[in-house]
Write a protein that holds these residues in place. Sequence first.
Motif, PDB file in Angstrom:
ATOM      1  N   MET A  53      10.060  -9.433  -7.373  1.00  9.99           N
ATOM      2  CA  MET A  53       9.362  -8.595  -6.395  1.00  9.99           C
ATOM      3  C   MET A  53      10.313  -7.497  -5.953  1.00  9.99           C
ATOM      4  N   ALA A  54       9.771  -6.318  -5.654  1.00 10.32           N
ATOM      5  CA  ALA A  54      10.555  -5.238  -5.070  1.00 10.32           C
ATOM      6  C   ALA A  54       9.900  -4.792  -3.778  1.00 10.32           C
ATOM      7  N   ILE A  55      10.724  -4.521  -2.766  1.00 13.54           N
ATOM      8  CA  ILE A  55      10.227  -4.134  -1.447  1.00 13.54           C
ATOM      9  C   ILE A  55      10.967  -2.876  -1.012  1.00 13.54           C
ATOM     10  N   SER A  56      10.192  -1.845  -0.718  1.00 15.36           N
ATOM     11  CA  SER A  56      10.737  -0.546  -0.325  1.00 15.36           C
ATOM     12  C   SER A  56      10.316  -0.233   1.101  1.00 15.36           C
ATOM     13  N   ASN A  57      11.279   0.060   1.962  1.00 17.73           N
ATOM     14  CA  ASN A  57      10.995   0.397   3.356  1.00 17.73           C
ATOM     15  C   ASN A  57      11.496   1.806   3.657  1.00 17.73           C
ATOM     16  N   ALA A  84       6.654   4.278   8.048  1.00 15.51           N
ATOM     17  CA  ALA A  84       6.606   4.356   9.509  1.00 15.51           C
ATOM     18  C   ALA A  84       5.960   5.678   9.895  1.00 15.51           C
ATOM     19  N   VAL A  85       5.040   5.640  10.846  1.00 12.72           N
ATOM     20  CA  VAL A  85       4.201   6.798  11.126  1.00 12.72           C
ATOM     21  C   VAL A  85       5.000   8.002  11.616  1.00 12.72           C
ATOM     22  N   GLU A  86       6.113   7.768  12.313  1.00 13.10           N
ATOM     23  CA  GLU A  86       6.920   8.878  12.824  1.00 13.10           C
ATOM     24  C   GLU A  86       7.975   9.341  11.822  1.00 13.10           C
ATOM     25  N   ASP A  87       8.108   8.644  10.719  1.00 10.82           N
ATOM     26  CA  ASP A  87       9.111   8.996   9.720  1.00 10.82           C
ATOM     27  C   ASP A  87       8.510   9.983   8.721  1.00 10.82           C
ATOM     28  N   ARG A  88       8.247  11.193   9.204  1.00 13.20           N
ATOM     29  CA  ARG A  88       7.617  12.182   8.346  1.00 13.20           C
ATOM     30  C   ARG A  88       8.537  12.622   7.212  1.00 13.20           C
ATOM     31  N   PHE A 125       2.308   5.939   0.240  1.00 12.39           N
ATOM     32  CA  PHE A 125       1.061   5.197   0.045  1.00 12.39           C
ATOM     33  C   PHE A 125       0.379   5.597  -1.265  1.00 12.39           C
ATOM     34  N   LEU A 126       0.332   6.915  -1.541  1.00 11.96           N
ATOM     35  CA  LEU A 126      -0.358   7.382  -2.741  1.00 11.96           C
ATOM     36  C   LEU A 126       0.333   6.923  -4.022  1.00 11.96           C
ATOM     37  N   SER A 127       1.638   6.717  -3.960  1.00 11.13           N
ATOM     38  CA  SER A 127       2.314   6.174  -5.141  1.00 11.13           C
ATOM     39  C   SER A 127       1.743   4.813  -5.511  1.00 11.13           C
ATOM     40  N   GLY A 128       1.473   3.992  -4.497  1.00 14.98           N
ATOM     41  CA  GLY A 128       0.845   2.706  -4.758  1.00 14.98           C
ATOM     42  C   GLY A 128      -0.557   2.855  -5.303  1.00 14.98           C
ATOM     43  N   VAL A 129      -1.290   3.819  -4.759  1.00 17.66           N
ATOM     44  CA  VAL A 129      -2.660   4.061  -5.218  1.00 17.66           C
ATOM     45  C   VAL A 129      -2.673   4.473  -6.689  1.00 17.66           C
ATOM     46  N   ARG A 162       3.801   1.308   9.742  1.00 18.79           N
ATOM     47  CA  ARG A 162       4.246   0.763  11.029  1.00 18.79           C
ATOM     48  C   ARG A 162       4.319   1.862  12.079  1.00 18.79           C
ATOM     49  N   SER A 163       4.048   1.492  13.326  1.00 17.99           N
ATOM     50  CA  SER A 163       4.325   2.407  14.428  1.00 17.99           C
ATOM     51  C   SER A 163       5.844   2.557  14.558  1.00 17.99           C
ATOM     52  N   GLY A 164       6.282   3.713  15.046  1.00 18.89           N
ATOM     53  CA  GLY A 164       7.714   3.933  15.217  1.00 18.89           C
ATOM     54  C   GLY A 164       8.296   4.854  14.164  1.00 18.89           C
ATOM     55  N   ASP A 165       9.634   4.860  14.101  1.00 14.68           N
ATOM     56  CA  ASP A 165      10.323   5.844  13.283  1.00 14.68           C
ATOM     57  C   ASP A 165      11.117   5.198  12.153  1.00 14.68           C
ATOM     58  N   HIS A 166      12.116   5.919  11.653  1.00 11.10           N
ATOM     59  CA  HIS A 166      12.896   5.529  10.477  1.00 11.10           C
ATOM     60  C   HIS A 166      13.818   4.358  10.810  1.00 11.10           C
TER      61      HIS A 166
END
Length: 432
Positions: free
Chosen positions: A289-293, A357-361, A369-373, A409-413
């Motif tokens: 498994m790979a997990i990217s944050n 994270a929503v604030e991590d523009r 997200f689109l990469s997953g799509v 997630r809510s919040g930043d980087h």
Amino acid sequence: MIVLNSTNLYQVMKATALLMFFCFSVFSAKGQEPNYDESKVPPYQLPDPLKMENGQMVRNTDDWNDKRRPEILNLFESQVYGKAPVHPKDLHFRVLTEDRYALGNMATRKEVAVYFTKDEQHYMTILIYIPNKRNGAVPLFFGLNFKGNHTICDDPDITESITRMKPRDGNDEKQPGTFKRGAESSRWPVDMLIANGYALATVYRGDIDPDYDDGFQNGVHPLFYKEGQTKPKSDEWGTLSAWAWGLSCAMDYFETDEDINSNKVAVVGHSRHGKTALWAGAVDQRFAMAISNNSGCGGAALSRRKYGETVRKVNTLFPHWFAGNFKKYNDKEELLPVDQHQLIALMAPRPVYIASAVEDRWADPKGEFLSGVFATPVYELFGLEGLNGASLPEIDQPLLNGSIGYHLRSGDHDIKLYDWQQFVKFADKHFK
């Protein structure tokens, strides 16, 4: 009150990953502002992950495994991350310390040296916590840390990692005490993972390659230079590829440890380590498994969107991260022969999780997200569910049902307990 001038402000920003993030605003002040306006995202056409370079379409999983996957992997190696060498023939291991009563008797703590050379002058140290309440081998979360093994937990018996921060006089030297014990514990919920039946392992990235542009002289690169060579070729490994190589070397050890289920190892990373985790999972299929944050450009985010962190920005701020060839695509993302949805697809049929994270523009949540799509058709080829939809999901509403997981997630980087809780839920689905 502390007054910072321009000189020592630069030194402080170099000192920690958090303050390094402020370099992005410095970049903006120089007239190269990142685009955060969705209406200014240029039209783009993504390479089809199921269309081979000769124009033929992938018809089945054999076509993917035998033909298309090697094509995509080779393009990422030569044009983005750089080719890494095979593991050294003298690679070997030694358990340095072991305490079966760590964390109030909850876990066994091991420190394992992974030696890259026969003379044992070059090595990295894996810090491992394994649940004491277990029936047989346990699944493992594994990733790099930013500031040293001793910073991920306030356990006083963790051996302090020696940093390779660039000192003020410009000469490289080891500097013990730069980062305090437990300084990064908020990012590593050791107790929670142990309580949920997972082992945790981590390596200080500086054991493999320091995270600054040193001309590739102070990490593992010189161990593999050919006669007369002083730096990697344009298609050879940068720092991210070196880190991924080190993670792969650690997998060689995990396969020997009877307490760890080496068939259930999830490689995980935040920010630049998220980029590394995805590449490690692509190159070494032993990672289950790979997990990217919050991994952004060169991680999960689509490069062609040119949103937030771009190829030019990442190559300018961190010129050592990628292969030299990647610089050819500064401001020319449309010429890249690959894009990051294909990196996600290289994990198939193994599960992969993408966290934003929503604030991590800067990291472009929508692009992640689109990469997953757009990787989903490859997972569907294996009869698996991926990600669907053109719009981001609601904040703090994780998508855990498919083999490609995602949350915003809510919040930043940052990487927080909430992120890890979703990773555990996702791993439970696939590992237990």
